[in-house]
Design an enzyme around this catalytic site. Structure first.
Site, PDB file in Angstrom:
ATOM      1  N   ALA A 175      39.999  30.214  45.753  1.00 57.01           N
ATOM      2  CA  ALA A 175      40.283  31.312  44.816  1.00 57.01           C
ATOM      3  C   ALA A 175      39.796  32.620  45.422  1.00 57.01           C
ATOM      4  O   ALA A 175      39.418  32.672  46.592  1.00 57.01           O
ATOM      5  CB  ALA A 175      39.604  31.044  43.485  1.00 57.01           C
ATOM      6  N   ASN A 176      39.829  33.681  44.652  1.00 52.39           N
ATOM      7  CA  ASN A 176      39.293  34.971  45.106  1.00 52.39           C
ATOM      8  C   ASN A 176      38.677  35.679  43.897  1.00 52.39           C
ATOM      9  O   ASN A 176      38.684  35.157  42.791  1.00 52.39           O
ATOM     10  CB  ASN A 176      40.397  35.810  45.768  1.00 52.39           C
ATOM     11  CG  ASN A 176      41.548  36.038  44.825  1.00 52.39           C
ATOM     12  OD1 ASN A 176      41.406  36.671  43.795  1.00 52.39           O
ATOM     13  ND2 ASN A 176      42.718  35.490  45.167  1.00 52.39           N
ATOM     14  N   ARG A 177      38.160  36.883  44.137  1.00 50.42           N
ATOM     15  CA  ARG A 177      37.362  37.555  43.107  1.00 50.42           C
ATOM     16  C   ARG A 177      38.176  38.336  42.084  1.00 50.42           C
ATOM     17  O   ARG A 177      37.617  39.066  41.275  1.00 50.42           O
ATOM     18  CB  ARG A 177      36.379  38.523  43.769  1.00 50.42           C
ATOM     19  CG  ARG A 177      35.335  37.859  44.585  1.00 50.42           C
ATOM     20  CD  ARG A 177      34.346  38.869  45.114  1.00 50.42           C
ATOM     21  NE  ARG A 177      33.546  38.309  46.181  1.00 50.42           N
ATOM     22  CZ  ARG A 177      32.549  37.457  45.989  1.00 50.42           C
ATOM     23  NH1 ARG A 177      32.219  37.095  44.775  1.00 50.42           N
ATOM     24  NH2 ARG A 177      31.883  36.981  47.017  1.00 50.42           N
ATOM     25  N   ALA A 206      46.366  38.761  42.834  1.00 53.87           N
ATOM     26  CA  ALA A 206      45.783  38.488  44.147  1.00 53.87           C
ATOM     27  C   ALA A 206      46.086  37.027  44.449  1.00 53.87           C
ATOM     28  O   ALA A 206      45.284  36.134  44.179  1.00 53.87           O
ATOM     29  CB  ALA A 206      44.287  38.749  44.126  1.00 53.87           C
TER      30      ALA A 206
END
Ligand code: CTP
Length: 407
Positions: free
Chosen positions: A212-214, A278
């Site tokens: 995942a990402n932020r 994102a």
């Protein structure tokens, strides 16, 4: 009173959340709405027709073949005589039936016969909400123009169960109803359909781990909400985020990049699309069916493969919306990379932002963006993400009216 004289047909579905409909009725009536209640047979297991009738001050409809009403085709009349139909709670089964066009009870018949906007408030166990069958129903219904509010994350009625599946609170449902019924029909994007992607994607490694990402979804959700306030019909395709759905949008909840692409494609055609998500660029080649265990062989080597590029697929595809907006999250050479993405992905506009560590953009509330298009670069000052959203929506409305003027 925001809903004065508005006629709301409230279809109370089966499920433990049905009790919240009693408060919902009160809130709607406080704002001046006239509420006509319909109960599915299952709903009567959770609330009584007597309490619903007392709170609405109206007759409660329940049977498809009602001896008093069927001579004037009662369900068709009920479907036509409302300004808004609210379905709460909307169960997985009800959503599947709606998606398939099954009208074998009064609620189903109304939902099939109505041409008025429908607002659905799903409520179910998180596993049912995540199930591919429910994802398909939600995507189909969103493409059909059904608006959704919720579900929210939180504790479920089943002890120890938590996740996405709780019905939206009555006041959130009221806000969504107001957003649909308020006179934004005169807004600059009235009559336009806009698709927005938001949030991160989660790419499973095994049943408990993911890539995942932020991304928090704040910027994308703010844009979706601002588009709705400008009068657009908005389909928001969101990855896993901790935010509620903005009022007045049809939200489709997904986890992976491939699900996000499928939901975006199901939502087309659109006048404009704004790709804020994102999206994880890679996923593991093979998702392990069982939790990966530590072993004598040392850490696993994950083989990664590329995910579909949703912006590029839509921006260069046959069903490209008239206006395509992308984002570019960069940590170096912002304008060079944003310019390349503009051309390579078939976008009209790239909103470029510096997400280097220390800017606090990723996951934060503020953003400094530069707008890159064939016409040049425009720098905006540091703004709250909601202000970026408002300004961007004004820009979208202007560019859309130039590209595709309304007759
Ligand atoms: N995007 C997308 N699908 C992907 C990757 C990105 O739709 N699989 C979209 C994003 O929503 C954004 C734009 O493409 O609008 C640019 O995303 P960004 O992460 O900045 O660029 P990448 O294409 O991932 O390129 P790079 O990793 O080289 O920066």
């Amino acid at each position: 009173m925001t809903l004065t004289g508005r006629r709301i047909l409230l279809i109370v579905g089966g499920g433990i959340a049905a009790y919240k409909c009693l408060d919902l009725v009160r809130r709607l009536r406080e704002r001046g709405a006239v509420v006509t209640p319909v109960m599915t047979p299952d709903a009567a297991e959770f609330v009584t027709p007597l309490s619903l009738g007392a709170l609405t001050g109206a007759r409660v409809y329940g049977e498809l073949f009602d001896r008093d009403d069927e001579h004037d085709v009662g369900h068709i009349r009920l479907a036509r005589e409302a300004d808004l139909v609210i379905l709460a709670p909307a169960s997985a089964t009800r959503m599947a039936k709606m998606a398939a066009g099954i009208g074998d009870d009064l609620a189903g018949a109304i939902l099939l016969a109505t041409a008025t906007p429908v607002l659905a408030a799903p409520a179910m166990n998180p596993a049912m909400w995540r199930h591919p069958a429910t994802r398909r129903s939600a995507a189909t219904l969103a493409a059909d123009g059904i608006r959704f509010v919720g579900p929210n994350r939180g504790e479920m009625a089943e002890r120890g169960e938590a996740g996405e599946g709780r019905m939206a609170e009555p006041l959130e449902i009221v806000a969504a109803a107001e957003a649909i019924l308020s006179p934004v029909a005169a807004g600059p994007l009235a009559g336009r359909h806009v698709v927005v992607t938001s949030g991160p994607t989660h790419e499973p490694i095994d049943p408990v781990r993911y890539i995942a990402n932020r991304s928090s979804g704040r910027q994308g959700h703010a844009i979706a909400g601002a588009l709705a306030r400008a009068g657009a019909r908005v389909t928001l395709v969101s990855g896993p985020v901790a935010l509620p759905d903005p009022a007045g949008v049809s939200a489709v909840h997904v986890e992976t990049a491939r699900q996000m692409l499928a939901a975006v494609e199901a939502a087309l055609p659109a006048d404009a699309a704004v790709f804020v998500a994102a999206v994880a660029d890679w996923r593991t080649q093979d998702e392990a069916g069982q939790k990966m265990k530590k072993g004598a062989d040392g850490p696993p080597h994950l083989a990664l493969i590329e995910n579909p590029d949703i912006l590029r697929t839509v921006g260069t595809g046959a069903r490209r919306p008239a206006l395509v907006v992308g984002f570019a999250a960069e940590t170096s050479d912002l304008l060079v990379h944003a310019g390349r993405k503009l051309a390579a992905k078939g976008a009209d506009l790239i909103v470029a932002n510096d997400v280097s560590e220390g800017t606090g953009v990723m996951g934060g509330t503020r953003n400094t963006v530069r707008l890159v298009s064939a016409g040049g670069v425009e720098d905006w000052p540091e703004l709250d993400k909601r202000e970026v959203a408002e300004r961007l929506v004004a820009e979208i409305a202007r560019r859309l009216s130039e590209k595709d003027p309304r007759p």
